[in-house]
Scaffold this motif. Structure first.
Motif, PDB file in Angstrom:
ATOM      1  N   ASP A   1     -19.616  14.796   9.520  1.00 52.88           N
ATOM      2  CA  ASP A   1     -19.452  13.489  10.157  1.00 52.88           C
ATOM      3  C   ASP A   1     -19.154  12.360   9.165  1.00 52.88           C
ATOM      4  N   MET A   2     -18.719  12.740   7.950  1.00 53.68           N
ATOM      5  CA  MET A   2     -18.296  11.760   6.947  1.00 53.68           C
ATOM      6  C   MET A   2     -16.875  12.097   6.511  1.00 53.68           C
ATOM      7  N   ALA A   3     -16.171  11.060   6.038  1.00 59.99           N
ATOM      8  CA  ALA A   3     -14.827  11.280   5.512  1.00 59.99           C
ATOM      9  C   ALA A   3     -14.569  10.274   4.398  1.00 59.99           C
ATOM     10  N   ALA A   4     -13.549  10.569   3.615  1.00 60.24           N
ATOM     11  CA  ALA A   4     -13.140   9.672   2.543  1.00 60.24           C
ATOM     12  C   ALA A   4     -11.671   9.319   2.738  1.00 60.24           C
ATOM     13  N   GLY A   5     -11.299   8.142   2.258  1.00 63.18           N
ATOM     14  CA  GLY A   5      -9.913   7.706   2.321  1.00 63.18           C
ATOM     15  C   GLY A   5      -9.448   7.282   0.946  1.00 63.18           C
ATOM     16  N   PHE A   6      -8.176   7.535   0.688  1.00 63.46           N
ATOM     17  CA  PHE A   6      -7.612   7.252  -0.621  1.00 63.46           C
ATOM     18  C   PHE A   6      -6.257   6.570  -0.454  1.00 63.46           C
TER      19      PHE A   6
ATOM     20  N   VAL B   1       0.846  -1.198   0.000  1.00 65.88           N
ATOM     21  CA  VAL B   1       0.000   0.000   0.000  1.00 65.88           C
ATOM     22  C   VAL B   1       0.880   1.245   0.000  1.00 65.88           C
ATOM     23  N   SER B   2       0.500   2.237  -0.802  1.00 66.84           N
ATOM     24  CA  SER B   2       1.228   3.507  -0.840  1.00 66.84           C
ATOM     25  C   SER B   2       0.244   4.655  -1.043  1.00 66.84           C
ATOM     26  N   GLY B   3       0.745   5.874  -0.840  1.00 70.76           N
ATOM     27  CA  GLY B   3      -0.022   7.078  -1.138  1.00 70.76           C
ATOM     28  C   GLY B   3      -1.283   7.264  -0.325  1.00 70.76           C
TER      29      GLY B   3
ATOM     30  N   GLU C   1      -2.942  14.645  12.015  1.00 75.00           N
ATOM     31  CA  GLU C   1      -3.175  13.397  12.742  1.00 75.00           C
ATOM     32  C   GLU C   1      -3.156  12.226  11.751  1.00 75.00           C
ATOM     33  N   LYS C   2      -3.276  11.014  12.297  1.00 74.56           N
ATOM     34  CA  LYS C   2      -3.353   9.817  11.454  1.00 74.56           C
ATOM     35  C   LYS C   2      -4.561   8.991  11.866  1.00 74.56           C
ATOM     36  N   VAL C   3      -5.184   8.365  10.886  1.00 72.12           N
ATOM     37  CA  VAL C   3      -6.332   7.500  11.113  1.00 72.12           C
ATOM     38  C   VAL C   3      -5.911   6.072  10.736  1.00 72.12           C
ATOM     39  N   SER C   4      -6.082   5.146  11.675  1.00 72.33           N
ATOM     40  CA  SER C   4      -5.729   3.745  11.427  1.00 72.33           C
ATOM     41  C   SER C   4      -6.879   3.018  10.746  1.00 72.33           C
ATOM     42  N   VAL C   5      -6.544   2.260   9.721  1.00 75.68           N
ATOM     43  CA  VAL C   5      -7.523   1.413   9.035  1.00 75.68           C
ATOM     44  C   VAL C   5      -6.908   0.043   8.829  1.00 75.68           C
ATOM     45  N   GLU C   6      -7.775  -0.935   8.617  1.00 76.51           N
ATOM     46  CA  GLU C   6      -7.321  -2.271   8.274  1.00 76.51           C
ATOM     47  C   GLU C   6      -8.024  -2.682   6.994  1.00 76.51           C
ATOM     48  N   LEU C   7      -7.226  -3.037   5.986  1.00 71.99           N
ATOM     49  CA  LEU C   7      -7.749  -3.476   4.700  1.00 71.99           C
ATOM     50  C   LEU C   7      -7.883  -4.992   4.726  1.00 71.99           C
ATOM     51  N   HIS C   8      -9.028  -5.491   4.277  1.00 65.01           N
ATOM     52  CA  HIS C   8      -9.298  -6.934   4.269  1.00 65.01           C
ATOM     53  C   HIS C   8      -9.428  -7.410   2.826  1.00 65.01           C
ATOM     54  N   PHE C   9      -8.793  -8.555   2.541  1.00 62.46           N
ATOM     55  CA  PHE C   9      -8.719  -9.074   1.183  1.00 62.46           C
ATOM     56  C   PHE C   9      -9.292 -10.479   1.102  1.00 62.46           C
ATOM     57  N   GLU C  10      -9.626 -10.878  -0.102  1.00 59.29           N
ATOM     58  CA  GLU C  10     -10.175 -12.212  -0.343  1.00 59.29           C
ATOM     59  C   GLU C  10      -9.126 -13.301  -0.083  1.00 59.29           C
ATOM     60  N   LYS C  11      -7.887 -13.092  -0.523  1.00 58.18           N
ATOM     61  CA  LYS C  11      -6.852 -14.114  -0.398  1.00 58.18           C
ATOM     62  C   LYS C  11      -5.769 -13.753   0.612  1.00 58.18           C
ATOM     63  N   SER C  12      -5.319 -12.520   0.592  1.00 60.52           N
ATOM     64  CA  SER C  12      -4.213 -12.087   1.456  1.00 60.52           C
ATOM     65  C   SER C  12      -4.713 -11.774   2.857  1.00 60.52           C
ATOM     66  N   GLY C  13      -3.788 -11.775   3.796  1.00 59.54           N
ATOM     67  CA  GLY C  13      -4.116 -11.373   5.163  1.00 59.54           C
ATOM     68  C   GLY C  13      -4.372  -9.881   5.222  1.00 59.54           C
ATOM     69  N   PRO C  14      -4.981  -9.404   6.323  1.00 58.04           N
ATOM     70  CA  PRO C  14      -5.278  -7.978   6.442  1.00 58.04           C
ATOM     71  C   PRO C  14      -4.003  -7.134   6.497  1.00 58.04           C
ATOM     72  N   ILE C  15      -4.108  -5.897   6.018  1.00 56.14           N
ATOM     73  CA  ILE C  15      -2.995  -4.952   6.047  1.00 56.14           C
ATOM     74  C   ILE C  15      -3.445  -3.729   6.836  1.00 56.14           C
ATOM     75  N   LYS C  16      -2.669  -3.361   7.863  1.00 59.17           N
ATOM     76  CA  LYS C  16      -2.954  -2.151   8.638  1.00 59.17           C
ATOM     77  C   LYS C  16      -2.258  -0.974   7.974  1.00 59.17           C
ATOM     78  N   VAL C  17      -2.988   0.132   7.853  1.00 55.98           N
ATOM     79  CA  VAL C  17      -2.476   1.322   7.176  1.00 55.98           C
ATOM     80  C   VAL C  17      -2.823   2.544   8.015  1.00 55.98           C
ATOM     81  N   GLU C  18      -1.892   3.499   8.075  1.00 54.38           N
ATOM     82  CA  GLU C  18      -2.134   4.793   8.709  1.00 54.38           C
ATOM     83  C   GLU C  18      -2.436   5.803   7.600  1.00 54.38           C
ATOM     84  N   LEU C  19      -3.607   6.441   7.691  1.00 51.14           N
ATOM     85  CA  LEU C  19      -3.961   7.481   6.724  1.00 51.14           C
ATOM     86  C   LEU C  19      -3.613   8.834   7.336  1.00 51.14           C
TER      87      LEU C  19
END
Length: 148
Positions: A43-48, A32-34, A118-136
């Protein structure tokens, strides 16, 4: 005729092993990059972000979770209309670009308002790969990086 049966079985087994060796691929290799989140104004946000798959097989982004919201979904924008999707494909050797004006992550009913810097922590979930934690990293509301 009975003497040929072991030869046929041995040849079939050998061919099967050779085919199994050929079909084994490296699997998805995700990076993951960028990643960023524009500072939300309500009260809404978007992530990229961009997910690169350097592996030999495709994968799919199936969901995103975060402590900042209990309602995180993935959306695509087509013909200037946004709609929720169940998953995004990440082709082997390809990328998934979640960017302004296109596919993105949506955070609804934010539990707190993240501020620029600040940074927002997210976890990406995939069909085959394990989850990836990312700081936005939270950027200014109008932030839009240029593609190179």
């Amino acid at each position: 005729m009975r003497r040929r049966a072991p030869l046929v079985v041995a040849a079939a087994l050998g061919a099967g092993l050779a085919l199994a060796g050929c079909s084994a691929d490296s699997g998805p290799e995700l990076k993951v990059s960028g990643a960023f989140m524009p500072q939300p104004v309500d009260d809404m946000a978007a992530g990229f972000l961009t997910v690169e798959n350097g592996g030999g097989s495709a994968d799919r982004l199936t969901s995103v979770t975060s402590t900042i919201s209990d309602d995180v979904t993935i959306h695509e924008t087509k013909d200037q209309k946004m709609r929720e999707v169940k998953a995004f494909d990440i082709p082997a050797g390809g990328t998934l670009d979640l960017e302004r004006g296109g596919s993105h992550i949506m955070f609804m009913s934010l539990k707190q308002q993240p501020k620029q810097g600040e940074k927002v922590s997210v976890e990406l979930h995939f069909e085959k790969s394990g989850p990836i934690k990312v700081e936005l990293p939270v950027k200014e509301t109008t932030y839009n990086p240029q593609k190179h």
